[in-house]
Design a protein around this motif. Structure first.
Motif, short mmCIF file in Angstrom:
data_model
loop_
_atom_site.label_atom_id
_atom_site.label_comp_id
_atom_site.label_asym_id
_atom_site.label_seq_id
_atom_site.Cartn_x
_atom_site.Cartn_y
_atom_site.Cartn_z
N HIS A 67 0.81 -1.21 0.00
CA HIS A 67 0.00 0.00 0.00
C HIS A 67 0.85 1.27 0.00
O HIS A 67 1.85 1.36 0.71
CB HIS A 67 -0.94 0.02 1.21
CG HIS A 67 -2.00 -1.04 1.14
ND1 HIS A 67 -2.78 -1.39 2.22
CD2 HIS A 67 -2.41 -1.82 0.11
CE1 HIS A 67 -3.62 -2.34 1.87
NE2 HIS A 67 -3.43 -2.62 0.59
N ASN A 68 0.45 2.21 -0.83
CA ASN A 68 1.08 3.53 -0.93
C ASN A 68 2.55 3.43 -1.34
O ASN A 68 3.38 4.24 -0.92
CB ASN A 68 0.96 4.30 0.39
CG ASN A 68 -0.48 4.49 0.82
OD1 ASN A 68 -1.34 4.83 0.01
ND2 ASN A 68 -0.76 4.25 2.09
N SER A 69 2.88 2.42 -2.13
CA SER A 69 4.24 2.27 -2.62
C SER A 69 4.20 1.94 -4.11
O SER A 69 3.14 1.98 -4.74
CB SER A 69 4.99 1.18 -1.84
OG SER A 69 4.53 -0.09 -2.22
N ASP A 70 5.36 1.58 -4.67
CA ASP A 70 5.47 1.26 -6.09
C ASP A 70 5.79 -0.20 -6.34
O ASP A 70 6.30 -0.56 -7.39
CB ASP A 70 6.55 2.14 -6.73
CG ASP A 70 7.90 1.97 -6.06
OD1 ASP A 70 7.95 1.35 -4.99
OD2 ASP A 70 8.90 2.46 -6.62
N LEU B 111 -1.66 -13.66 -2.09
CA LEU B 111 -0.40 -12.96 -1.83
C LEU B 111 -0.71 -11.74 -0.97
O LEU B 111 -1.66 -11.00 -1.25
CB LEU B 111 0.27 -12.51 -3.13
CG LEU B 111 0.93 -13.59 -4.00
CD1 LEU B 111 1.32 -13.01 -5.35
CD2 LEU B 111 2.15 -14.17 -3.30
N VAL B 112 0.13 -11.52 0.06
CA VAL B 112 -0.05 -10.36 0.94
C VAL B 112 1.33 -9.86 1.37
O VAL B 112 2.19 -10.66 1.78
CB VAL B 112 -0.88 -10.70 2.20
CG1 VAL B 112 -1.01 -9.49 3.11
CG2 VAL B 112 -2.26 -11.21 1.82
N PHE B 113 1.54 -8.54 1.28
CA PHE B 113 2.74 -7.91 1.81
C PHE B 113 2.52 -7.55 3.28
O PHE B 113 1.40 -7.18 3.68
CB PHE B 113 3.07 -6.63 1.04
CG PHE B 113 3.76 -6.85 -0.28
CD1 PHE B 113 5.10 -7.15 -0.33
CD2 PHE B 113 3.05 -6.76 -1.46
CE1 PHE B 113 5.74 -7.36 -1.54
CE2 PHE B 113 3.68 -6.95 -2.68
CZ PHE B 113 5.02 -7.26 -2.72
N THR B 114 3.58 -7.66 4.07
CA THR B 114 3.51 -7.16 5.45
C THR B 114 3.74 -5.66 5.46
O THR B 114 4.43 -5.11 4.58
CB THR B 114 4.56 -7.85 6.33
OG1 THR B 114 5.86 -7.65 5.77
CG2 THR B 114 4.27 -9.34 6.43
N SER B 115 3.19 -4.99 6.45
CA SER B 115 3.27 -3.53 6.50
C SER B 115 4.67 -3.01 6.81
O SER B 115 4.96 -1.84 6.57
CB SER B 115 2.30 -2.99 7.55
OG SER B 115 2.59 -3.53 8.83
N ASP B 116 5.56 -3.86 7.34
CA ASP B 116 6.92 -3.42 7.63
C ASP B 116 7.87 -3.57 6.44
O ASP B 116 9.09 -3.38 6.58
CB ASP B 116 7.48 -4.18 8.83
CG ASP B 116 7.48 -5.69 8.61
OD1 ASP B 116 7.05 -6.13 7.52
OD2 ASP B 116 7.91 -6.43 9.52
N HIS B 117 7.34 -3.95 5.27
CA HIS B 117 8.09 -4.03 4.01
C HIS B 117 9.17 -5.12 4.04
O HIS B 117 10.12 -5.06 3.26
CB HIS B 117 8.76 -2.69 3.66
CG HIS B 117 7.85 -1.53 3.67
ND1 HIS B 117 8.28 -0.23 3.60
CD2 HIS B 117 6.49 -1.45 3.75
CE1 HIS B 117 7.26 0.61 3.64
NE2 HIS B 117 6.16 -0.12 3.73
N ILE C 63 8.35 -15.11 1.96
CA ILE C 63 9.43 -14.60 1.11
C ILE C 63 10.05 -13.42 1.85
O ILE C 63 9.40 -12.38 2.01
CB ILE C 63 8.90 -14.18 -0.27
CG1 ILE C 63 8.25 -15.38 -0.96
CG2 ILE C 63 10.02 -13.61 -1.12
CD1 ILE C 63 7.49 -15.04 -2.21
N ASP C 64 11.26 -13.60 2.31
CA ASP C 64 11.97 -12.54 3.05
C ASP C 64 12.60 -11.58 2.04
O ASP C 64 13.43 -11.97 1.22
CB ASP C 64 13.05 -13.13 3.96
CG ASP C 64 12.46 -14.03 5.02
OD1 ASP C 64 11.35 -13.72 5.47
OD2 ASP C 64 13.10 -15.02 5.39
N ILE C 65 12.22 -10.33 2.15
CA ILE C 65 12.70 -9.31 1.22
C ILE C 65 13.75 -8.46 1.95
O ILE C 65 13.47 -7.90 3.01
CB ILE C 65 11.54 -8.41 0.74
CG1 ILE C 65 10.51 -9.27 0.01
CG2 ILE C 65 12.06 -7.31 -0.17
CD1 ILE C 65 9.28 -8.53 -0.39
N GLN C 66 14.92 -8.39 1.38
CA GLN C 66 16.01 -7.59 1.94
C GLN C 66 16.20 -6.37 1.05
O GLN C 66 16.56 -6.48 -0.11
CB GLN C 66 17.30 -8.41 2.00
CG GLN C 66 17.20 -9.63 2.91
CD GLN C 66 18.46 -10.46 2.91
OE1 GLN C 66 19.41 -10.12 2.21
NE2 GLN C 66 18.47 -11.53 3.67
#
Length: 454
Positions: A374-377, A414-420, A449-452
């Motif tokens: 949310h609110n990102s690219d 699929l869901v992103f966590t709010s802490d990116h 999926i851990d995003i660094q």
């Protein structure tokens, strides 16, 4: 004779009174002319201290004598202490300023988010990042996972599947916390769960099943209430930011509004010509929905009691998700991934075959899920081609491919966590709505999926 004697006494008294009056009158100026010297031994009031009356200069003499008795080292120590005190004052002022700036930044982000103008650039920091995929520890789901939901504090994940069970996971340790009860005597009482939603305060969970029931659960998955009113399976759920309103979509081509606090039905929204496949909250008092085979997306203005219709897909739309208050993403059976703006009735950008072609049927791979930070690219899309794709929304409102993440199975959610930091994927052997595509040798599980970021 008596007459004159009586008159003499009052006359004498009058003369004495006059003399006494004259003496009193003459005594007043004599008192005013006398000057009174102040007594140094008397205690002084605060007013007299301000005027400097009776001030003794012995303190200054004693202080000067003490300074003369100090050595050079002692004087240096005194100066150093004064210097340290000044530094502490300056540092405290800096800390207060930094706290104020931090609070101002938070307020600015809240205001921008409410206005729909907040934008966080994440994709450029993700271009060359290494991604590690792990799975939760514990017994997996018995059937294909249909939907997942993440709490707003990015600590817990809820997953549901076709066997009617909801499991709560702890994201940090990848362990199971609790699950909803299961009764083996009557299978019909636990139909497949097709939709999940978590309130912003993380104290309430909503689920929608194949028997057209909406159930409310506590954070420990204790059943609280059941909403009934739909006539077909529930396909989408969304809870408002204030946690007082619940929106639900169904295959009966309607959207219903519920009051969570009063546990009451509010109203029904009609407009779609086919079964609704997904639901999301676009902005305050605005809901977005995809209409499946009617190939349309609708934005519902609750207060104005109106709706906006968007058309652009050649086949059924499987899912729609909010990017911000002005943009949203759609995907579907035709394999296209489209970016929309509420100001235009056509997509601002479309990728026709986003996940390639199916080798067995030479048809485009069906995009089964999509997620937006949310609110990102940053955007993620999933299919059954063995990978999850990450996309970037450019300032020109176009989609740009970033990278592939290997992941086998049908990506139903699929869901992103709010802490990116994480992308959560719900994997199954078949599609959440049916068995049109079945992949063998895949476990029904939740992948992290851990995003660094750089």
């Amino acid at each position: 004779m008596s007459f004159f004697i009586r008159n003499k006494k009052p006359a004498a008294t009058n003369n004495n009174s006059l003399k006494s009056k004259k003496r009193k009158f003459s005594e007043k100026p004599t008192k005013s002319k006398k000057t009174v010297k102040p007594d140094l031994d008397e205690e002084l009031t605060s007013d007299e201290d301000d005027e400097g009356i009776g001030f003794d200069s012995q303190d200054f003499e004693e202080h000067s004598e003490v300074e003369e008795d100090l050595t050079e080292q002692e004087r240096k120590v005194i100066l150093a202490k004064k210097y340290l005190e000044e530094i502490e004052k300056v540092e405290k002022e800096k800390l207060n300023d930094s706290k104020d700036k931090h609070v101002l930044k938070k307020l600015e982000t809240v205001v921008l988010e409410q206005e729909g103008k907040l934008r966080v650039n994440i994709a450029d920091r993700l271009a060359n990042a290494t991604v590690v995929c792990t799975k939760f520890n514990g017994k997996p789901h018995r059937a294909s996972i249909t939907c997942i939901a993440v709490t707003s504090d990015s600590k817990h994940v809820y997953s549901a599947c076709k066997d009617g069970i909801i499991i709560k996971w702890l994201l940090e340790t990848r362990s199971k916390v609790c699950s909803s009860p299961f009764v083996k005597t009557d299978r019909k009482s636990y139909p497949p769960i097709l939709a999940l939603a978590v309130a912003n305060n993380n104290e309430l969970v909503a689920s929608g099943d194949n028997n057209s029931n909406i159930k409310l659960w506590s954070s420990s998955l204790e059943h609280l209430h059941t909403f009934t009113g739909h006539k077909a399976p529930i396909t989408g759920l969304a809870i408002s930011f204030e946690c007082d309103t619940l929106y639900s979509s169904s295959n009966d081509r309607s959207i219903k509004v519920w009051n969570i606090e009063d546990r009451a039905y509010v109203e029904t929204l009609f407009g779609h010509q086919s079964a609704i496949t997904s639901l999301d909250i676009l902005a305050k008092n605005r809901v977005i929905s995809s209409g499946g085979t009617d190939k349309s997306v609708r934005v519902w203005k609750i207060q104005e009691e109106s709706q906006l219709v968007f058309n652009g897909h050649s086949r059924g739309i499987d899912m729609t998700r909010r990017v911000n208050d002005q943009q949203f993403i759609t995907c579907g059976e035709d394999g296209t991934l489209s970016l929309w703006s509420i100001l235009k009735k056509v997509p601002t950008h479309t990728i026709p075959v986003a996940h390639g072609y199916d080798s067995s049927s030479s048809e485009p791979n069906w995009i089964t899920s999509v997620a937006c930070l949310h609110n990102s690219d940053l955007v993620a899309s999933g299919s059954y081609d063995g990978c999850v794709k990450l996309w970037k929304i450019t300032p020109k409102r176009t989609l740009e491919f970033l990278q592939d993440i290997p992941l086998s199975g049908v990506i139903n959610s699929l869901v992103f966590t709010s802490d990116h930091k994480h992308l959560v994927a719900g994997i199954g052997t078949e599609h959440r709505f049916g068995r049109w595509k079945t992949i063998k040798g895949v476990k029904n599980t939740v992948a992290i999926i851990d995003i660094q970021l750089k």
